[in-house]
Write an enzyme that holds these catalytic residues in place. Structure first.
Site, PDB file in Angstrom:
ATOM      1  N   ASP A 141      43.622  37.410  50.500  1.00 21.70           N
ATOM      2  CA  ASP A 141      44.499  38.539  50.775  1.00 21.70           C
ATOM      3  C   ASP A 141      45.483  38.644  49.614  1.00 21.70           C
ATOM      4  O   ASP A 141      46.313  37.754  49.412  1.00 21.70           O
ATOM      5  CB  ASP A 141      45.232  38.299  52.101  1.00 21.70           C
ATOM      6  CG  ASP A 141      46.075  39.492  52.538  1.00 21.70           C
ATOM      7  OD1 ASP A 141      46.455  40.309  51.670  1.00 21.70           O
ATOM      8  OD2 ASP A 141      46.387  39.587  53.744  1.00 21.70           O
ATOM      9  N   HIS A 142      45.392  39.748  48.861  1.00 14.54           N
ATOM     10  CA  HIS A 142      46.217  39.876  47.653  1.00 14.54           C
ATOM     11  C   HIS A 142      47.703  40.021  47.978  1.00 14.54           C
ATOM     12  O   HIS A 142      48.549  39.948  47.083  1.00 14.54           O
ATOM     13  CB  HIS A 142      45.744  41.077  46.829  1.00 14.54           C
ATOM     14  CG  HIS A 142      45.623  40.782  45.374  1.00 14.54           C
ATOM     15  ND1 HIS A 142      46.588  40.102  44.670  1.00 14.54           N
ATOM     16  CD2 HIS A 142      44.642  41.064  44.476  1.00 14.54           C
ATOM     17  CE1 HIS A 142      46.218  39.988  43.408  1.00 14.54           C
ATOM     18  NE2 HIS A 142      45.034  40.555  43.259  1.00 14.54           N
ATOM     19  N   ARG A 143      48.041  40.196  49.244  1.00 15.51           N
ATOM     20  CA  ARG A 143      49.450  40.278  49.615  1.00 15.51           C
ATOM     21  C   ARG A 143      50.119  38.912  49.631  1.00 15.51           C
ATOM     22  O   ARG A 143      51.345  38.819  49.485  1.00 15.51           O
ATOM     23  CB  ARG A 143      49.591  40.930  51.001  1.00 15.51           C
ATOM     24  CG  ARG A 143      49.116  42.367  51.081  1.00 15.51           C
ATOM     25  CD  ARG A 143      49.142  42.868  52.518  1.00 15.51           C
ATOM     26  NE  ARG A 143      48.209  42.134  53.365  1.00 15.51           N
ATOM     27  CZ  ARG A 143      48.047  42.344  54.669  1.00 15.51           C
ATOM     28  NH1 ARG A 143      48.798  43.272  55.275  1.00 15.51           N
ATOM     29  NH2 ARG A 143      47.175  41.649  55.368  1.00 15.51           N
TER      30      ARG A 143
END
Length: 441
Positions: free
Chosen positions: A411-413
């Site tokens: 998850d790039h967050r």
């Protein structure tokens, strides 16, 4: 619904199954109408979005009705069975005391923690099983029968069987407690005095019709839950994937050495899990979830490691609790236990929830690489392809080595590419040189 003789009927409904589940599919009935059941005896096997479970009935007595055929989905609170039980012990206010005739336990998987004050069971009269029931000439002495009213002691199955064969139930005296008409009574009457069969009811029309060449499979139960979770993951998680090839020759040799030294066998999945937990200790950002409503990243101080497993009922992700605190032997044993439970369909809701990171060994399907969908609401998944001999430059020379492709979907967050790349590189280093793990043992 008490009767003069003290026999009355209790309705057992599909209980709250926990984990936010609101419905279940009947997989297999464990009792028949007319069976005598004990308190907390499992009466039906159901499949929820989480697992296959057996539902125990808190009442003891004679089963007088079942609701729903196998394959039917029922909401929580819908009737499952009715049970004819003995008269409860009188209370000071004259009201029925449920504790005297039931365990009070209605959640799936919970038996009686302590013996109730009284366990009352309805006894079948001698000759009730297999004996020929008497037939009344003018009416019957059993329980009254009304086609449209509530029938606490005559099941829909018995009424339907009689109606389809043109048999008037008022002509029978039941062999069950208090004149209870059982299925055996109807079947005996049909054998003894055949009657013209009633017009067969038309077959129910299917809910949906398929065009020629189509096969429609409902998305329900576990398969439906997986579909919903994967769709939600794709909608909500901005994922990215990176991958690397690694020389797994030394890891395979290390495993062989462990297993020839005696003691419980160590699985390859357990070694990969041990590498995972060591990598997450160095890169804890990946052992987290995103609270979208609060706009916060929630990081965990424990690793509950899920692993993707394919079963006859679809994809499941059992969870190894506190994987970070387990050694290779403990991990091997827990993987084996959960895998067997998945194969037999006995995983519990607790076995399938609470994961913080997932390990996906898709190499068992004979493929090298994949870009898996993150197991929502987790933040990352490590994928492992098959380990196969390949040409590889080893110590400056071309050699045949055991090579595996590793991938990380994240998850790039929760992190940027540097963190994800660092995690994957550390995993690859441990695969290529297992001694690297000694730093964290």
């Amino acid at each position: 619904m008490a009767h003069a003789s003290g026999i009355h009927s209790l309705e057992f409904k599909l209980p709250d199954l926990g984990e936010g589940l609101t419905e279940a599919e009947i997989v297999r009935w464990l009792v028949e109408v007319g069976d005598l059941v004990a308190i907390d005896q499992p009466v039906v096997e159901v499949e929820t979005a989480k697992a296959m479970v057996e539902v125990p009935c808190p009442y003891g007595g004679v089963v007088t009705a079942r609701f729903g055929e196998e394959g039917t989905e029922l909401p929580v609170g819908a009737p499952l069975i009715t049970v004819a039980v003995g008269e409860p012990a009188p209370s000071g206010g004259g009201a029925e005391e449920p504790g005297t005739e039931s365990s009070g336990n209605v959640l799936v998987g919970y038996g009686t923690s302590e013996a109730p004050a009284r366990r009352r069971r309805v006894r079948q009269e001698p000759g009730a099983a297999g004996a020929a029931p008497a037939t009344a000439v003018n009416g019957r002495a059993g329980v009254p029968e009304a086609e449209d009213g509530p029938l606490p002691v005559i099941s829909p199955l018995v009424r339907r069987l009689a109606r389809q064969n043109g048999l008037d139930l008022r002509e029978l005296t039941g062999s069950g407690p208090d004149g209870l008409i059982l299925r055996a009574d109807v079947e005996y009457a049909l054998r003894a005095a055949p009657r013209p069969a009633a017009t067969a009811a038309p077959a129910p029309r299917p809910a949906a019709t398929a065009a020629p060449g189509e096969i429609r499979t409902p998305l329900k139960g576990m398969r439906g839950a997986v579909a919903d979770k994967l769709s939600r993951s794709r909608r909500e998680i901005p994922d990215a994937t990176c991958w690397v090839d690694a020389d797994a020759t030394e890891l395979m040799r290390a495993r062989t050495a462990m297993n020839t030294a005696g003691g419980p066998k160590i699985s390859l999945l357990a070694l990969l899990a041990r590498i995972c937990t060591a990598a997450l200790a160095r890169f804890p950002e990946l052992n987290s979830t995103v609270d979208a409503q609060a706009r916060e990243v929630v990081q965990f101080d424990h690793v509950h490691l899920g692993f993707a497993a394919q079963t006859d009922r679809g994809l499941v992700v059992p969870v190894v609790r506190d994987a970070h605190a387990r050694d290779a032997e403990s991990l091997s044993a827990e993987f084996a236990r959960l895998t067997e439970a998945g194969r037999t369909g006995t995983l519990t809701p607790g076995d399938l929830t609470g994961g913080t990171f997932t390990l996906n060994n898709y190499g068992v399907f004979g493929v090298d690489g994949s870009t898996p969908i993150i197991n929502h609401p987790e933040a990352a998944m490590l994928g492992v392809g098959r380990i196969v001999p390949k040409p590889w430059v080893h110590e400056g020379e071309l050699a045949v080595r055991q090579v595996v492709q590793l991938s990380l979907t994240f998850d790039h967050r929760v992190c940027d590419g540097g963190t994800a790349g660092g995690f994957l590189r550390y995993v690859a280093d441990c695969v290529e040189q297992p001694a690297v793990l000694l730093r964290t043992l």
